[in-house]
Design a protein around this motif. Structure first.
Motif, short mmCIF file in Angstrom:
data_model
loop_
_atom_site.label_atom_id
_atom_site.label_comp_id
_atom_site.label_asym_id
_atom_site.label_seq_id
_atom_site.Cartn_x
_atom_site.Cartn_y
_atom_site.Cartn_z
N MET A 191 43.77 28.76 11.05
CA MET A 191 43.40 28.58 12.54
C MET A 191 44.75 28.35 12.83
SD MET A 191 41.51 26.34 14.68
CE MET A 191 42.91 24.52 14.82
N TYR A 192 45.87 26.93 12.99
CA TYR A 192 47.15 26.43 14.17
C TYR A 192 48.23 27.58 12.98
CZ TYR A 192 51.85 25.32 14.33
OH TYR A 192 52.80 23.85 15.34
N SER A 193 48.22 28.82 11.67
CA SER A 193 49.08 29.40 11.69
C SER A 193 49.44 30.68 12.49
CB SER A 193 49.47 29.71 10.22
OG SER A 193 49.48 28.50 9.57
N GLN A 194 47.94 31.39 12.21
CA GLN A 194 47.30 32.25 13.07
C GLN A 194 47.78 32.10 14.40
OE1 GLN A 194 46.57 35.47 12.06
NE2 GLN A 194 46.37 34.76 10.19
N SER A 195 47.44 31.29 15.02
CA SER A 195 47.08 31.59 16.89
C SER A 195 48.97 30.88 16.57
CB SER A 195 46.91 29.84 17.59
OG SER A 195 45.26 29.87 16.48
N PHE A 196 49.63 29.78 16.34
CA PHE A 196 50.61 29.42 17.24
C PHE A 196 52.18 29.69 15.99
CE2 PHE A 196 47.96 26.33 18.10
CZ PHE A 196 47.86 26.77 19.72
N VAL A 197 51.72 30.05 15.19
CA VAL A 197 53.18 31.13 14.36
C VAL A 197 53.34 32.01 14.16
CG1 VAL A 197 54.05 30.62 12.33
CG2 VAL A 197 52.38 28.59 12.72
N GLN A 198 52.20 32.81 14.04
CA GLN A 198 51.97 34.99 14.38
C GLN A 198 51.08 35.14 15.34
OE1 GLN A 198 50.05 36.11 10.64
NE2 GLN A 198 50.50 34.05 9.57
#
Length: 355
Positions: free
Chosen positions: A313-320
């Motif tokens: 969830m963090y990667s999708q929202s704030f990385v990608q």
């Protein structure tokens, strides 16, 4: 921090010579202290203003008389809590659900497309299965180990010392615990001295070339779970120990007179008497496990087959920067936690009714 090809301000000043660099560095230091002082003053001002407003409201509520006194008192004492709950929980929840129905940049309504992506994409399905594995293994091991330690510690002299040592990891954040275990799992190549505790133990028992633990699948997932178990076992032990001590002595003595002892006494008397507490501890650790973002993010970043739902969830929202997909995963995580919270509330109410 400098950009390649462009010297940093301090480097440029140093190139001009000590005579120019000294006063400039002093001016930079004074400016930094000034900025820090302004920010600190703003923080204290905001806190003082908030406390001042509360003081005025409480004084007005305390002097209210007549029919308005009770409603005003209720509004004064519950108002701030309700406001903070709305701002910190309700509004973000509504916004997250709204974003989960939008495309990645929030410019178009896509309905349940993001949820369909989450439930049908192979990579996300592996993340969900990995999260389910965490949800089954880590809480059961932490709760079971806590129960065993509670039984053993209660029969030892100086039990408070042992319980304090076992409970101590609870005072460490999950990030701090992850850094500790990162050194424990440190592994070096063949011919190099091993500094990781686990690798040293492997060498001591004759394993000359231990693997890189964080790259070994699926072993790395269970090694990450060990961090959560280490932190949460003390919590389970303390709560279950209190529940065991709350069992009436008459019940235990009656069971002993009937011939129950050892394992039979534990299984047929102790466990049924603390069943509600065991379930509350188990579901509490499950909730913490579902939110186990810190461990994965710190130790592997979700790579090497260790990804879990919270970190995805963090990667999708704030990385990608896929806000729609990240919000959909956040809603799925919220829906997964909700039944566990509801079950905990029901069990606690039943326990209070019995008391």
């Amino acid at each position: 921090m400098s950009v390649p090809g462009f010297p940093s301000p301090l480097a440029a000043l140093a190139a001009e010579g000590p005579a120019a660099a000294g006063p400039a560095v002093e001016r930079l230091a004074v400016g930094a202290w000034g900025d820090a002082a302004v920010k600190l003053g703003n923080t204290f001002g905001a806190v003082a203003g908030f406390l001042g407003i509360l003081l005025v409201v409480f004084l007005v509520a305390g002097r209210a008389r007549g029919r308005l006194s009770r409603p005003l008192s209720v509004a004064v004492f519950l108002g701030p809590a309700v406001l903070l709950l709305a701002v910190g929980l309700v509004v973000p929840l509504v916004r997250t659900v709204y974003l989960s129905l939008q495309n990645d940049d929030g410019s178009r309504f896509v309905g349940g497309e993001n949820f369909g992506w989450a439930l049908t994409t192979d990579s996300v399905q592996k993340v969900l299965l990995n999260t389910l594995l965490w949800l089954v293994v880590a809480p059961l091991v932490a709760t079971g180990l806590g129960l065993v330690l509670a039984l053993l510690a209660d029969r030892m002299r100086g039990q408070s010392v042992y319980k304090s040592l076992i409970f101590m990891p609870m005072a460490i954040s999950l990030v701090g615990a992850s850094i500790i275990f990162k050194f424990v799992y440190e592994s070096r190549g063949p011919g190099q001295p091993q500094i990781g505790l686990l690798s040293r133990l492997a060498v001591a028992v004759g394993w000359d070339d231990p693997p890189n633990w964080m790259l070994s699948q699926p072993l790395n997932t269970f090694l990450l779970m060990a961090v959560l178990v280490w932190v949460q076992t003390g919590f389970a032990m303390v709560v279950l120990s209190a529940a065991i001590k709350a069992i009436p002595d008459e019940v235990v003595e009656a069971a002993r007179l009937d011939g129950a002892s050892g394992v039979r006494l534990f299984w047929y008397v102790t466990v049924p008497m603390i069943r509600t507490t065991v379930m509350v501890v188990l579901t509490t650790v499950m909730i913490i496990t579902l939110k186990a973002f810190d461990i994965v993010r710190t130790m592997t970043g979700g790579n090497f087959g260790t990804q879990v739902l919270a970190n995805e969830m963090y990667s999708q929202s704030f990385v990608q920067f896929n806000s729609g997909r990240g919000s959909a995963l956040a809603v799925i995580l919220f829906l997964a936690v909700l039944p566990l919270v509801a079950y905990n509330i029901v069990q606690l109410r039943k326990e209070r009714e019995v008391r």
